[in-house]
Design an enzyme around this catalytic site. Structure first.
Site, PDB file in Angstrom:
ATOM      1  N   THR A 197     -46.253  62.632  52.289  1.00  0.00           N
ATOM      2  CA  THR A 197     -46.800  61.693  51.312  1.00  0.00           C
ATOM      3  C   THR A 197     -45.798  60.617  50.951  1.00  0.00           C
ATOM      4  OG1 THR A 197     -48.102  63.461  50.338  1.00  0.00           O
ATOM      5  CG2 THR A 197     -47.710  61.567  48.932  1.00  0.00           C
ATOM      6  N   ARG A 225     -59.790  69.958  53.565  1.00  0.00           N
ATOM      7  CA  ARG A 225     -58.915  70.129  52.389  1.00  0.00           C
ATOM      8  C   ARG A 225     -58.416  68.760  51.880  1.00  0.00           C
ATOM      9  NH1 ARG A 225     -53.440  68.599  50.919  1.00  0.00           N
ATOM     10  NH2 ARG A 225     -52.671  70.120  49.458  1.00  0.00           N
ATOM     11  N   GLY A 227     -55.808  67.215  48.829  1.00  0.00           N
ATOM     12  CA  GLY A 227     -54.791  67.575  47.841  1.00  0.00           C
ATOM     13  C   GLY A 227     -54.860  66.673  46.620  1.00  0.00           C
ATOM     14  N   ASP A 228     -53.743  66.534  45.951  1.00  0.00           N
ATOM     15  CA  ASP A 228     -53.690  65.724  44.731  1.00  0.00           C
ATOM     16  C   ASP A 228     -53.631  64.227  45.001  1.00  0.00           C
ATOM     17  OD1 ASP A 228     -51.119  66.186  45.927  1.00  0.00           O
ATOM     18  OD2 ASP A 228     -50.225  65.205  44.188  1.00  0.00           O
ATOM     19  N   THR A 248     -45.735  64.237  44.273  1.00  0.00           N
ATOM     20  CA  THR A 248     -45.715  64.718  45.652  1.00  0.00           C
ATOM     21  C   THR A 248     -45.435  66.217  45.616  1.00  0.00           C
ATOM     22  OG1 THR A 248     -44.728  64.394  47.852  1.00  0.00           O
ATOM     23  CG2 THR A 248     -43.244  64.196  45.992  1.00  0.00           C
ATOM     24  N   GLY A 249     -45.762  66.878  46.710  1.00  0.00           N
ATOM     25  CA  GLY A 249     -45.551  68.328  46.755  1.00  0.00           C
ATOM     26  C   GLY A 249     -46.880  69.053  46.886  1.00  0.00           C
ATOM     27  N   GLY A 251     -50.158  69.958  46.545  1.00  0.00           N
ATOM     28  CA  GLY A 251     -51.230  69.250  45.864  1.00  0.00           C
ATOM     29  C   GLY A 251     -52.096  70.135  44.986  1.00  0.00           C
TER      30      GLY A 251
END
Ligand code: ASP
Length: 337
Positions: A197, A225, A227-228, A248-249, A251
């Site tokens: 990201t 899927r 994520g955030d 980041t990371g 999600g």
């Protein structure tokens, strides 16, 4: 390593016991300013800065900036990135401006610059979020080109390697595991990338804030899927009266705590950016408990004064800050465990 004692200390303190008054902002507010996640942010910042230094709009800067990363075929973002478990690269992105306008795309395939499509969703539709086939159709209607359905060389190798075991195990996001230089794409010796990201937030010379976030999501994720990163409030949030934050990371866990929105709301209460990020990462630690050691999550933020800060769960998170032509620097995010 996860420090059990520290975790217990943190849990028992809870959020309210962290001293607000004890915090001193490390940086003087400045504008324009652009900050972004990870070391790829240095190159992205450079492109964003060209716009900001010419009195351009923060929105244009954050779009242009992350496009640099989307273009880097050996990077962790864009069509060159790792695919999902069925071998397809699916991209997510979002953008938000100073008027609380926002646009997102997710599960988008074969389109080179998802961030540009997100901006078109924001500007040319009555909606905020388009996904999958609909997002792709919309992109084509806006003049975007369908790229070939093929993996980059590195992604293909990574995918073949992954297929041997086919297990989904999020890799803890860290940089410089192999003592790479700040300018090298973050890739381990075994060819895997460890994060996927770029998030960027900026304030322009007029004092207006905007943000962007673009990703291929976790490598070898389940098909479909998300994520955030494309979710306004989780991966990115901008409030022009207060500040902006981008995450980041892992999600799933950033969504659980409404990460970026929570940081902006804490800044609204008067917390400086670093302290606001820290409190939200503490919240995540509290929610995850012992399992926090298996994931990474990081948030970066700027406030309306042009002060910036970041916090991450584990060591190994870097972020890039640009405040002048010759000031584009990589900083270590402070970590909780
Ligand atoms: N937050 C991204 C996701 O969960 C991944 C990352 O930041 O590396 O899709």
């Amino acid at each position: 390593m996860f420090n059990r004692r520290k975790f217990l200390e943190m849990s028992s303190l809870g959020l309210s016991a962290i001293s607000f008054s004890g915090f001193t902002p490390k940086n003087k507010g400045t504008k324009p300013i652009v900050i972004s996640t990870w070391d790829a942010g240095l190159r992205a910042n450079k492109a964003a800065w060209e716009i900001l230094r010419n009195n351009g709009r923060a929105l244009d800067a954050v779009e242009r900036g992350v496009m640099v990363t989307e273009d880097e075929i050996n990077c962790c973002v864009g069509l060159g990135a790792n695919p999902d478990r069925e071998g397809h690269v699916t991209l997510d992105a979002c953008i938000m401006d100073e008027h609380a306008n926002c646009g997102s795309v997710a599960f988008l395939e074969r389109i080179k610059h998802p961030i540009q499509v997100a901006r078109k969703v924001m500007e040319n539709t009555p909606h905020v979020f388009l996904v999958g086939e609909g997002a792709q159709q919309f992109a084509l209607s806006q003049g975007f080109v369908l790229e070939k359905d093929e993996l980059s060389k590195d992604a293909e190798r990574n995918y073949k390697e992954w297929l041997k075991k086919s297990e989904y195990k999020p890799i803890i996001n860290v940089e410089n595991k192999n003592n790479q230089t700040a300018w090298a794409p973050t890739r381990f010796d075994d060819g895997t990338w460890n994060h996927d990201t770029i998030g960027m937030i900026a304030m322009d010379a007029a004092g207006n804030l905007s943000g962007s976030c673009t990703t291929s999501g976790m490598g070898f994720k389940m098909r479909g899927r998300i994520g955030d990163s494309p979710i306004i409030g989780a991966g990115l949030f901008v409030d022009n009266e207060v500040g902006a934050a981008v995450a980041t990371g892992q999600g799933e866990d950033i969504i659980r705590i409404g990460g970026s929105h929570a940081v902006v709301e804490l800044m609204r209460q008067g917390f400086p950016p670093e302290e606001a990020c820290k409190k939200v990462i503490e919240r995540l630690l509290k929610v995850k408990g012992e399992k926090a050691k298996d994931i990474q999550a990081a948030i970066i933020a700027i406030n309306k004064k042009g002060e910036y800060g970041a916090y991450c769960l584990q060591t190994g998170f870097n972020y890039s800050v640009c405040t002048a032509d010759d000031k584009n620097i990589l900083l270590n995010g402070k970590n909780l465990i």
